[in-house]
Scaffold this motif. Structure first.
Motif, PDB file in Angstrom:
ATOM      1  N   SER A 269       8.106   7.181  -4.151  1.00 52.79           N
ATOM      2  CA  SER A 269       9.402   7.295  -5.049  1.00 52.79           C
ATOM      3  C   SER A 269       9.646   8.734  -5.673  1.00 52.79           C
ATOM      4  N   GLN A 270       8.440   9.178  -6.127  1.00 56.98           N
ATOM      5  CA  GLN A 270       8.553  10.645  -6.709  1.00 56.98           C
ATOM      6  C   GLN A 270       9.005  11.517  -5.701  1.00 56.98           C
ATOM      7  N   SER A 347      11.170   3.572  -3.113  1.00 52.13           N
ATOM      8  CA  SER A 347      10.229   3.235  -2.005  1.00 52.13           C
ATOM      9  C   SER A 347       9.633   1.646  -2.163  1.00 52.13           C
TER      10      SER A 347
HETATM   11  C1  LIG Z   1       0.928  -4.001  -7.681  1.00 54.58           C
HETATM   12  C2  LIG Z   1       1.715  -3.812  -6.583  1.00 54.58           C
HETATM   13  C3  LIG Z   1       2.843  -4.615  -6.263  1.00 54.58           C
HETATM   14  C4  LIG Z   1       3.903  -4.578  -5.271  1.00 54.58           C
HETATM   15  N1  LIG Z   1       4.804  -5.546  -4.900  1.00 54.58           N
HETATM   16  C5  LIG Z   1       5.627  -5.261  -4.077  1.00 54.58           C
HETATM   17  C6  LIG Z   1       6.758  -5.984  -3.949  1.00 54.58           C
HETATM   18  O1  LIG Z   1       6.915  -7.201  -4.437  1.00 54.58           O
HETATM   19  N2  LIG Z   1       7.703  -5.911  -2.723  1.00 54.58           N
HETATM   20  C7  LIG Z   1       7.745  -4.759  -2.429  1.00 54.58           C
HETATM   21  O2  LIG Z   1       8.577  -4.517  -1.334  1.00 54.58           O
HETATM   22  N3  LIG Z   1       6.643  -3.786  -2.185  1.00 54.58           N
HETATM   23  C8  LIG Z   1       5.617  -4.230  -3.308  1.00 54.58           C
HETATM   24  N4  LIG Z   1       4.461  -3.223  -3.387  1.00 54.58           N
HETATM   25  C9  LIG Z   1       4.609  -2.109  -2.404  1.00 54.58           C
HETATM   26  C10 LIG Z   1       5.126  -0.790  -3.044  1.00 54.58           C
HETATM   27  O3  LIG Z   1       6.373  -0.872  -3.338  1.00 54.58           O
HETATM   28  C11 LIG Z   1       4.895   0.489  -1.917  1.00 54.58           C
HETATM   29  O4  LIG Z   1       3.563   0.497  -1.985  1.00 54.58           O
HETATM   30  C12 LIG Z   1       5.749   1.585  -2.137  1.00 54.58           C
HETATM   31  O5  LIG Z   1       5.592   2.618  -0.873  1.00 54.58           O
HETATM   32  C13 LIG Z   1       5.401   2.391  -3.681  1.00 54.58           C
HETATM   33  O6  LIG Z   1       6.024   3.268  -3.917  1.00 54.58           O
HETATM   34  P1  LIG Z   1       5.480   4.353  -4.901  1.00 54.58           P
HETATM   35  O7  LIG Z   1       4.565   5.147  -3.775  1.00 54.58           O
HETATM   36  O8  LIG Z   1       6.638   5.242  -5.158  1.00 54.58           O
HETATM   37  O9  LIG Z   1       4.865   3.778  -6.018  1.00 54.58           O
HETATM   38  C14 LIG Z   1       3.776  -3.372  -4.442  1.00 54.58           C
HETATM   39  C15 LIG Z   1       2.745  -2.321  -4.751  1.00 54.58           C
HETATM   40  C16 LIG Z   1       1.753  -2.549  -5.734  1.00 54.58           C
HETATM   41  C17 LIG Z   1       0.719  -1.382  -6.048  1.00 54.58           C
END
Ligand SMILES: Cc1cc2nc3c(=O)[nH]c(=O)nc-3n(C[C@H](O)[C@H](O)[C@H](O)COP(=O)(O)O)c2cc1C
Ligand SMILES: [Fe+2]
Ligand SMILES: [Fe+2]
Length: 403
Positions: A269-270, A347
């Motif tokens: 997301s960043q 994301s």
């Molecule tokens: C603790 C945790 C809970 C998550 N819960 C969900 C969820 O409920 N639904 C979903 O679509 N993705 C979920 N994800 C996946 C993240 O949304 C995904 O890894 C995303 O690419 C993270 O984006 P970021 O890199 O900006 O953090 C979860 C990830 C983590 C670590």
């Protein structure tokens, strides 16, 4: 050493007898990084009038400053412009200690003080809108300023020296030894005045507009503005400047500034936020980025006050948004910033609720959605980075069209 505090003379008959809170950093969720002051004033003529008091914990400091001018027992009258406890906290103790002849307050102020301190309503003298009283040769006019900041708020105007005691209006949270704004760094006071308005008065724009119009119609000559927080204003350019700013902030006209608020767990997301920033900038917008893992909600609203765009992003976590984003969105929703164009992004891994939730919150806030929620599964590739840039560009275009 409570008795070491001194009053500061601000006009021939007005003394500042307030308190400096060097330590405060949290004012109901507003980061007051430069502390604050609680301003109280003593007007000394044939009779002695105290205008407002201070937060309860600072009572000794106020009494010590009063005692440097006059025996506190000599106070004849108290004017309570605002019932909030940063100004009324030690009012009951002060009344008990000095036994004033009268305590003036607005009608709503009387009700609010009774509800706060469970005092006898007859110990308070309610004043009418526009009422003028002569207190030992010092003529005061009271003007109701409902919802600037609370329903009870009023301002008091001292005719002889053209001083407007403006309670929360035109103030700022800024602890300083200096008592006048012209003795302080302009960049600092400009920012703190804007931060104060943004965090306290943003939702009250329509009331501020009405009050400014009403006060202008009274055609009062104002030489000094004495607010209840931060420095006083005594130069025409400073007084005119803050009135002009309040007039603008009350309306919040569209601008080319856009605030991007985001948080991320693994950086996707960043990455989207960075590409969106480029798109917004390409479209001519001035971007302020707030990574919420280490930014403060009260700085976000400060920038949003003069913004025309608002973009928010969050990774999806446990079918929802990240806690840091929930915090800032809860705060911003309550403050009701106006005239914004925006969109949501983020994301996700499998269910991807965050951008949809944020888009719905933006709609509830009255933000005009310029682009549908942008979602990327896991890590964005080059194509998705281009899409993110395009998302930013589209929002900037909608913003610019409003200027
Ligand atoms: C603790 C945790 C809970 C998550 N819960 C969900 C969820 O409920 N639904 C979903 O679509 N993705 C979920 N994800 C996946 C993240 O949304 C995904 O890894 C995303 O690419 C993270 O984006 P970021 O890199 O900006 O953090 C979860 C990830 C983590 C670590
Ligand atoms: Fe207040
Ligand atoms: Fe206040």
């Amino acid at each position: 050493m409570a008795d070491s505090f001194k009053a500061i003379k601000v006009t021939p008959s007005v003394y500042w007898v307030g308190a400096i809170d060097w330590d405060i950093r949290n004012f109901h969720g507003y980061l007051t990084s430069r502390g604050s002051t609680y301003n109280a004033f003593l007007v000394v003529g044939e009779k002695v009038t105290l205008i407002d008091t201070v937060k309860a914990a600072f009572k000794d400091e106020m009494f010590s400053r009063i005692a440097s001018v006059v025996d506190p027992q000599k106070i004849d009258y108290i004017i309570s412009n605002h019932a909030e406890m940063d100004h009324s906290g030690c009012l009951p103790d002060t009344i008990a200690a000095v036994n004033p002849e009268k305590v003036f307050t607005s009608r709503m102020g009387q009700k609010a003080l009774v509800e706060h301190f469970h005092m006898d309503a007859s110990s308070l003298t309610p004043v009418d809108e526009g009422e003028t009283v002569d207190l030992g040769g010092k003529k005061f006019t009271f003007v109701e300023t409902k919802m600037c900041h609370w329903p009870d708020s009023m301002v008091s105007y001292l005719h002889d020296e053209a001083v407007l005691f403006s309670q929360d209006a035109f103030g700022m949270h800024l602890a300083s030894h200096e008592r006048f704004i012209d003795e302080l760094d302009r960049g600092v006071t400009d920012y703190e005045a804007m931060k104060y308005y943004a965090n306290i008065l943003t939702p009250l724009g329509s009331f501020i507009e009405k009050t400014l119009t009403k006060v202008a119609s009274l055609d009062l000559k104002i030489d000094v503005v004495a607010p209840d927080h931060g420095p006083l204003l005594r130069r025409g350019e400073d007084i005119g400047g803050v009135i002009e700013k309040y007039t603008k902030w009350a309306k919040q006209p569209p601008t080319d500034k856009v605030v991007v608020v985001y948080d991320s767990m693994w950086g996707s997301s960043q990455k989207m936020a960075r590409a969106i920033e480029e798109g917004l900038s390409d479209g001519g917008a001035k971007v302020k980025m707030f990574p919420m893992h280490d930014s403060h909600r009260s700085d976000v609203i400060t920038d949003l006050l003069e913004a025309g765009g608002f973009v928010v992003g969050s990774a999806t976590m446990n079918n929802g948004i990240l806690p840091s984003i929930a915090d800032v969105m809860c705060y911003l929703k309550g403050l009701k910033p106006r005239n914004l164009v925006g969109g949501a992004f983020g994301s996700y891994g499998w269910s991807g609720e965050a951008p949809k939730i944020l888009n719905a919150t933006l709609e509830e806030m009255g933000v005009e959605i310029a682009a549908a929620p942008l979602r990327v599964m896991y890590v964005p590739d080059d194509k998705q980075i281009s899409k993110s840039r395009e998302f930013g560009l589209n929002i900037a275009k909608k913003m610019m069209a409003k200027l």
